[in-house]
Design a protein around this motif. Structure first.
Motif, mmCIF file in Angstrom:
data_model
loop_
_atom_site.group_PDB
_atom_site.id
_atom_site.type_symbol
_atom_site.label_atom_id
_atom_site.label_comp_id
_atom_site.label_asym_id
_atom_site.label_seq_id
_atom_site.Cartn_x
_atom_site.Cartn_y
_atom_site.Cartn_z
ATOM 1 N N THR A 103 -35.286 32.613 -79.249
ATOM 2 C CA THR A 103 -34.215 31.661 -79.515
ATOM 3 C C THR A 103 -32.885 32.267 -79.105
ATOM 4 O OG1 THR A 103 -35.372 30.692 -81.422
ATOM 5 C CG2 THR A 103 -33.006 30.309 -81.277
ATOM 6 N N ILE A 150 -31.396 21.244 -79.011
ATOM 7 C CA ILE A 150 -32.342 22.329 -78.746
ATOM 8 C C ILE A 150 -33.100 22.024 -77.457
ATOM 9 C CG2 ILE A 150 -34.276 23.663 -79.666
ATOM 10 C CD1 ILE A 150 -33.465 22.728 -82.468
ATOM 11 N N THR A 181 -35.767 23.322 -74.982
ATOM 12 C CA THR A 181 -36.868 24.278 -75.103
ATOM 13 C C THR A 181 -37.684 24.335 -73.829
ATOM 14 O OG1 THR A 181 -37.007 23.776 -77.479
ATOM 15 C CG2 THR A 181 -38.836 25.001 -76.500
ATOM 16 N N HIS A 217 -36.218 28.654 -77.104
ATOM 17 C CA HIS A 217 -35.260 27.641 -77.558
ATOM 18 C C HIS A 217 -33.860 28.059 -77.123
ATOM 19 C CE1 HIS A 217 -38.199 25.576 -80.009
ATOM 20 N NE2 HIS A 217 -38.415 26.638 -80.755
ATOM 21 N N LEU A 246 -36.944 25.775 -85.613
ATOM 22 C CA LEU A 246 -36.836 27.135 -85.087
ATOM 23 C C LEU A 246 -37.726 28.140 -85.818
ATOM 24 C CD1 LEU A 246 -32.960 27.378 -84.575
ATOM 25 C CD2 LEU A 246 -34.712 26.706 -82.913
#
Length: 273
Positions: free
Chosen positions: A25, A159, A161, A180, A239
């Protein structure tokens, strides 16, 4: 080397981790107007201003083309969280004139406590151009409004991804990972910005979800902590499998350099910040 380029170089490190099979992330955190969206998505005027998402896409597909020992498949999803409701920004069946016209994304949890996002589409991308087109499509559907701090403020968490699936040629064994890339909504002090009406409602949801993200990060840093409060918000739930354990996480803090953002307290004939 400026901060924008350094942040993008850091993103390459996380992209390498995804190729190795690790979830990751990268999120930008800061107040409204401090440059989060520019850092994550980039600017449209110059190629050198491209942000972390387009640079990561370019880097990944370059690595795919150079590695003949693995077969890679890439899918893209783009989720917007507005007032604690999820929306799919890439649903090709809808031409949305409003955010509410997009499919609502619901969080489902299976018996193994794995999170599934119902109604969030996964779009396969065979090359860099297709992935960038999906980024452009999603960005056109984002929730944007004018605030006292920013003429084009993103009023939601977004987000983006990249889902990577790899296998050796002729093998049935798959290795899955995802990265992410998160543009968090701006954190604003309501008493200073003077927000009201719908903007005030948005600010309350934004600040609360950022508070829950902070709680999760603090809990993850504490040794022997048995409970991590992922379920408190949609953001932390999504997440969940890319923050803990051996996942690779990077936070980019953005700061707006403006006197209005400083707390000034008079003391005698001097000012202290």
């Amino acid at each position: 080397m400026n901060a924008h380029v350094r942040a993008c170089m850091n993103a390459h490190v996380r992209a390498c981790s995804v190729l190795a099979g690790y979830n990751g992330t990268i999120f930008a955190y800061g107040q409204t107007g401090s440059g989060k969206t520019f850092t994550i998505s980039g600017g449209a005027e110059r190629y050198s201003d491209r942000g972390i998402i387009p640079r990561t896409i370019s880097y990944l597909f370059e690595r795919f083309s150079q590695d003949s020992s693995m077969v890679y498949t890439t899918h893209i999803s783009y989720l917007e969280i507005y007032n604690e409701m999820g929306y799919d920004l890439l649903d090709s069946r809808h031409e949305a004139s409003r955010l509410e016209d997009l499919p609502k994304v619901l969080i489902m949890e299976d018996p193994d406590q794995k999170i599934h996002l119902r109604n969030l589409s996964l779009q396969q991308s065979a090359n860099e151009e297709e992935a960038l087109n999906l980024l452009f499509l999603g960005d056109t559907n984002r929730m944007i409004a004018e605030t006292p701090m920013n003429q084009a403020s993103t009023r939601s968490h977004c987000i983006f991804t990249v889902h990577v699936c790899s296998r050796e040629p002729g093998s049935a064994t798959l290795r899955r990972s995802k990265l992410h890339l998160v543009d968090l909504a701006g954190s604003d002090r309501v008493s200073k910005t003077g927000l009201n009406g719908q903007l005030l409602t948005e600010a309350k949801y934004i600040n609360l979800s950022l508070h829950y993200l902070e709680q999760v990060i603090i809990a993850l840093s504490e040794k022997n902590r048995s409970h991590i409060p992922y379920r408190n918000s949609m953001l932390t739930s999504v997440l969940r499998d890319s923050l803990r354990g051996n996942c690779m996480t990077t936070m980019i803090a953005t700061i707006a350099v403006d006197k209005r953002n400083l707390d000034v307290r008079p003391c005698s004939d001097r000012l202290f910040w």
